[in-house]
Design a protein around this motif. Structure first.
Motif, PDB file in Angstrom:
ATOM      1  N   ILE A  39      -1.113 -12.890 -15.738  1.00 56.06           N
ATOM      2  CA  ILE A  39      -0.104 -11.844 -15.937  1.00 56.06           C
ATOM      3  C   ILE A  39      -0.553 -10.879 -17.027  1.00 56.06           C
ATOM      4  O   ILE A  39      -0.450  -9.648 -16.863  1.00 56.06           O
ATOM      5  N   TYR A  40      -1.053 -11.412 -18.107  1.00 59.06           N
ATOM      6  CA  TYR A  40      -1.492 -10.536 -19.189  1.00 59.06           C
ATOM      7  C   TYR A  40      -2.644  -9.637 -18.720  1.00 59.06           C
ATOM      8  O   TYR A  40      -2.667  -8.431 -19.019  1.00 59.06           O
ATOM      9  N   LEU A  41      -3.594 -10.204 -17.988  1.00 58.36           N
ATOM     10  CA  LEU A  41      -4.713  -9.399 -17.495  1.00 58.36           C
ATOM     11  C   LEU A  41      -4.224  -8.270 -16.592  1.00 58.36           C
ATOM     12  O   LEU A  41      -4.713  -7.136 -16.665  1.00 58.36           O
ATOM     13  N   LEU A  42      -3.255  -8.578 -15.729  1.00 57.01           N
ATOM     14  CA  LEU A  42      -2.707  -7.551 -14.839  1.00 57.01           C
ATOM     15  C   LEU A  42      -2.036  -6.445 -15.642  1.00 57.01           C
ATOM     16  O   LEU A  42      -2.273  -5.243 -15.393  1.00 57.01           O
ATOM     17  N   LEU A  43      -1.208  -6.819 -16.596  1.00 59.21           N
ATOM     18  CA  LEU A  43      -0.517  -5.818 -17.408  1.00 59.21           C
ATOM     19  C   LEU A  43      -1.498  -5.029 -18.266  1.00 59.21           C
ATOM     20  O   LEU A  43      -1.350  -3.810 -18.441  1.00 59.21           O
ATOM     21  N   LEU A  44      -2.505  -5.717 -18.793  1.00 57.11           N
ATOM     22  CA  LEU A  44      -3.525  -5.025 -19.582  1.00 57.11           C
ATOM     23  C   LEU A  44      -4.239  -3.986 -18.736  1.00 57.11           C
ATOM     24  O   LEU A  44      -4.419  -2.833 -19.161  1.00 57.11           O
ATOM     25  N   ARG A  45      -4.627  -4.393 -17.532  1.00 48.86           N
ATOM     26  CA  ARG A  45      -5.363  -3.471 -16.669  1.00 48.86           C
ATOM     27  C   ARG A  45      -4.541  -2.212 -16.397  1.00 48.86           C
ATOM     28  O   ARG A  45      -5.046  -1.093 -16.470  1.00 48.86           O
ATOM     29  N   ARG A  46      -3.274  -2.415 -16.083  1.00 49.28           N
ATOM     30  CA  ARG A  46      -2.452  -1.270 -15.724  1.00 49.28           C
ATOM     31  C   ARG A  46      -2.042  -0.457 -16.956  1.00 49.28           C
ATOM     32  O   ARG A  46      -1.830   0.748 -16.866  1.00 49.28           O
ATOM     33  N   GLY A 141     -14.968  -0.579 -18.650  1.00 51.67           N
ATOM     34  CA  GLY A 141     -15.601  -1.757 -18.067  1.00 51.67           C
ATOM     35  C   GLY A 141     -14.718  -2.985 -18.161  1.00 51.67           C
ATOM     36  O   GLY A 141     -14.694  -3.817 -17.242  1.00 51.67           O
ATOM     37  N   LEU A 142     -13.971  -3.105 -19.251  1.00 52.08           N
ATOM     38  CA  LEU A 142     -13.020  -4.213 -19.383  1.00 52.08           C
ATOM     39  C   LEU A 142     -11.976  -4.156 -18.279  1.00 52.08           C
ATOM     40  O   LEU A 142     -11.592  -5.186 -17.719  1.00 52.08           O
ATOM     41  N   GLY A 143     -11.514  -2.943 -17.964  1.00 47.63           N
ATOM     42  CA  GLY A 143     -10.555  -2.801 -16.872  1.00 47.63           C
ATOM     43  C   GLY A 143     -11.127  -3.281 -15.554  1.00 47.63           C
ATOM     44  O   GLY A 143     -10.442  -3.964 -14.777  1.00 47.63           O
ATOM     45  N   VAL A 144     -12.388  -2.958 -15.288  1.00 51.97           N
ATOM     46  CA  VAL A 144     -13.026  -3.415 -14.050  1.00 51.97           C
ATOM     47  C   VAL A 144     -13.175  -4.938 -14.072  1.00 51.97           C
ATOM     48  O   VAL A 144     -12.942  -5.618 -13.065  1.00 51.97           O
ATOM     49  N   ALA A 145     -13.550  -5.493 -15.227  1.00 51.93           N
ATOM     50  CA  ALA A 145     -13.687  -6.949 -15.345  1.00 51.93           C
ATOM     51  C   ALA A 145     -12.354  -7.637 -15.076  1.00 51.93           C
ATOM     52  O   ALA A 145     -12.297  -8.687 -14.403  1.00 51.93           O
ATOM     53  N   ALA A 146     -11.270  -7.071 -15.592  1.00 53.82           N
ATOM     54  CA  ALA A 146      -9.944  -7.641 -15.348  1.00 53.82           C
ATOM     55  C   ALA A 146      -9.596  -7.562 -13.867  1.00 53.82           C
ATOM     56  O   ALA A 146      -9.086  -8.532 -13.273  1.00 53.82           O
ATOM     57  N   ASP A 147      -9.872  -6.421 -13.238  1.00 51.13           N
ATOM     58  CA  ASP A 147      -9.608  -6.253 -11.805  1.00 51.13           C
ATOM     59  C   ASP A 147     -10.373  -7.290 -10.983  1.00 51.13           C
ATOM     60  O   ASP A 147      -9.819  -7.898 -10.060  1.00 51.13           O
ATOM     61  N   LEU A 148     -11.647  -7.467 -11.300  1.00 53.27           N
ATOM     62  CA  LEU A 148     -12.470  -8.417 -10.545  1.00 53.27           C
ATOM     63  C   LEU A 148     -11.963  -9.838 -10.744  1.00 53.27           C
ATOM     64  O   LEU A 148     -11.877 -10.620  -9.790  1.00 53.27           O
ATOM     65  N   THR A 149     -11.600 -10.186 -11.971  1.00 54.06           N
ATOM     66  CA  THR A 149     -11.063 -11.524 -12.249  1.00 54.06           C
ATOM     67  C   THR A 149      -9.809 -11.787 -11.426  1.00 54.06           C
ATOM     68  O   THR A 149      -9.636 -12.864 -10.837  1.00 54.06           O
ATOM     69  N   LEU A 150      -8.925 -10.819 -11.369  1.00 50.97           N
ATOM     70  CA  LEU A 150      -7.688 -10.973 -10.604  1.00 50.97           C
ATOM     71  C   LEU A 150      -7.973 -11.087  -9.115  1.00 50.97           C
ATOM     72  O   LEU A 150      -7.309 -11.851  -8.403  1.00 50.97           O
ATOM     73  N   ALA A 151      -8.973 -10.359  -8.630  1.00 57.41           N
ATOM     74  CA  ALA A 151      -9.339 -10.455  -7.215  1.00 57.41           C
ATOM     75  C   ALA A 151      -9.878 -11.845  -6.888  1.00 57.41           C
ATOM     76  O   ALA A 151      -9.568 -12.414  -5.832  1.00 57.41           O
ATOM     77  N   ILE A 152     -10.664 -12.406  -7.785  1.00 58.93           N
ATOM     78  CA  ILE A 152     -11.192 -13.759  -7.566  1.00 58.93           C
ATOM     79  C   ILE A 152     -10.047 -14.768  -7.559  1.00 58.93           C
ATOM     80  O   ILE A 152      -9.988 -15.668  -6.716  1.00 58.93           O
ATOM     81  N   ALA A 153      -9.115 -14.596  -8.493  1.00 59.13           N
ATOM     82  CA  ALA A 153      -7.996 -15.533  -8.602  1.00 59.13           C
ATOM     83  C   ALA A 153      -7.086 -15.492  -7.389  1.00 59.13           C
ATOM     84  O   ALA A 153      -6.401 -16.474  -7.090  1.00 59.13           O
ATOM     85  N   ALA A 154      -7.072 -14.371  -6.684  1.00 62.32           N
ATOM     86  CA  ALA A 154      -6.186 -14.233  -5.520  1.00 62.32           C
ATOM     87  C   ALA A 154      -6.845 -14.662  -4.216  1.00 62.32           C
ATOM     88  O   ALA A 154      -6.164 -14.827  -3.204  1.00 62.32           O
TER      89      ALA A 154
END
Length: 292
Positions: A39-46, A141-154
């Motif tokens: 959740i934090y990663l998603l909110l951080l990304r956005r 780049g951190l935003g992209v890393a967060a996006d990729l992490t969330l994609a893997i988790a889903a």
């Protein structure tokens, strides 16, 4: 003798390692709940992307989490002072990159994505990309890393409803394949998935819990629940090869491969130094997780 992995499966193992590493980086700061880290990663990304607020319903949908579960975990993240409500939904609170506890952890999240790119390049598995000219901004780049992490988790959402289970399976995959993915000379060679078993290194549930900073009792209980995917051996736990190679497993592999290519293209658009990957690190190559 350790066998090799197919390129697609190698990529899947490396992505699993990225997800497990990000969880391990953030649970000590955000609390020992995988759902709250995601959740934090998603909110951080956005929030990084123009301070876009996310309604709780959107959090649940993005993370394949029931609304009530999402609402409860968002409330806990807010109570810890890590996010706050604004018109339209939730955003992260404060200045996380300047936070003395959270900032270094977020830098490591970024660096895990850099390490992934570096290892793909070393194994000749990096697709041909041309970075946009200019100076790379690691926050993008951190935003992209967060996006990729969330994609893997889903990616396993069709077979595993709980985010925790998806993370545990990723950690187990990373641990089982650690000896292979540590050696580019091994994982450059192709082998079909059914030849994985001799190469797998079983790992102890206790070590998975320790590596991810999660309660051991919870991890043990969830692995028991995941019996269709996890084989218990005298030496420890191993992901069943058919979980990776059946139709559903192949579909997950295809989805992950597509997600990787999409996010690598995002890195290139953000001027990531593809010809000198090591210069993108903020704190240096992150340590590998210790699964024993």
């Amino acid at each position: 003798m350790i066998g090799a992995l197919s390129p697609t499966l190698t990529i899947r193992c490396l992505l699993a390692e990225l997800l497990a590493g990000v969880i391990a980086d953030l649970t000590p700061v955000l609390g020992a709940r995988v759902e709250r880290v995601l959740i934090y990663l998603l909110l951080l990304r956005r929030t990084l992307d123009g301070a876009r607020p996310t309604p709780v319903l959107g959090v649940g949908e993005a993370l394949a989490m029931p609304f009530e579960t999402a609402r409860r975990h968002v409330a806990a993240v807010a109570a810890a002072g890590r996010c706050r409500r604004v018109a339209g939904g939730m955003i992260v609170a404060g200045r996380p990159l300047d936070d003395p506890a959270l900032g270094p952890s977020l830098a490591r999240v970024h660096d895990r994505a850099v390490a992934l790119v570096e290892r793909l390049a070393a194994a000749a598995l990096l697709p041909e990309l041309s970075a946009a000219p200019g100076e790379y901004d690691w926050v993008e780049g951190l935003g992209v890393a967060a996006d990729l992490t969330l994609a893997i988790a889903a990616a396993e959402r069709s077979r595993c409803a709980k985010p925790l289970d998806r993370v545990l399976l990723a950690a187990l995959l990373a641990g089982n394949a650690a000896a292979i993915t540590a050696d580019p000379a091994l994982f450059r060679r192709a082998a079909p998935p059914h030849q994985l078993t001799p190469a797998w290194q079983p790992v102890r549930g206790r070590l998975v819990a320790e590596a991810l900073h999660l309660p051991e009792a919870t991890v043990r209980r969830r692995f028991v629940h995941l019996g269709a995917a996890v084989e218990v051996t005298a030496a420890g736990l191993a992901l069943r090869p058919d979980w990776l190679s059946d139709a559903a497993g192949e579909a997950v592999g295809v989805e992950l491969h597509a997600a990787l290519r999409r996010h690598l293209a995002q890195f290139a658009r953000h001027k990531f130094p593809l010809d000198a990957v090591a210069t993108a690190y903020r704190r240096g190559t992150p340590g590998k997780l210790d699964f024993g």
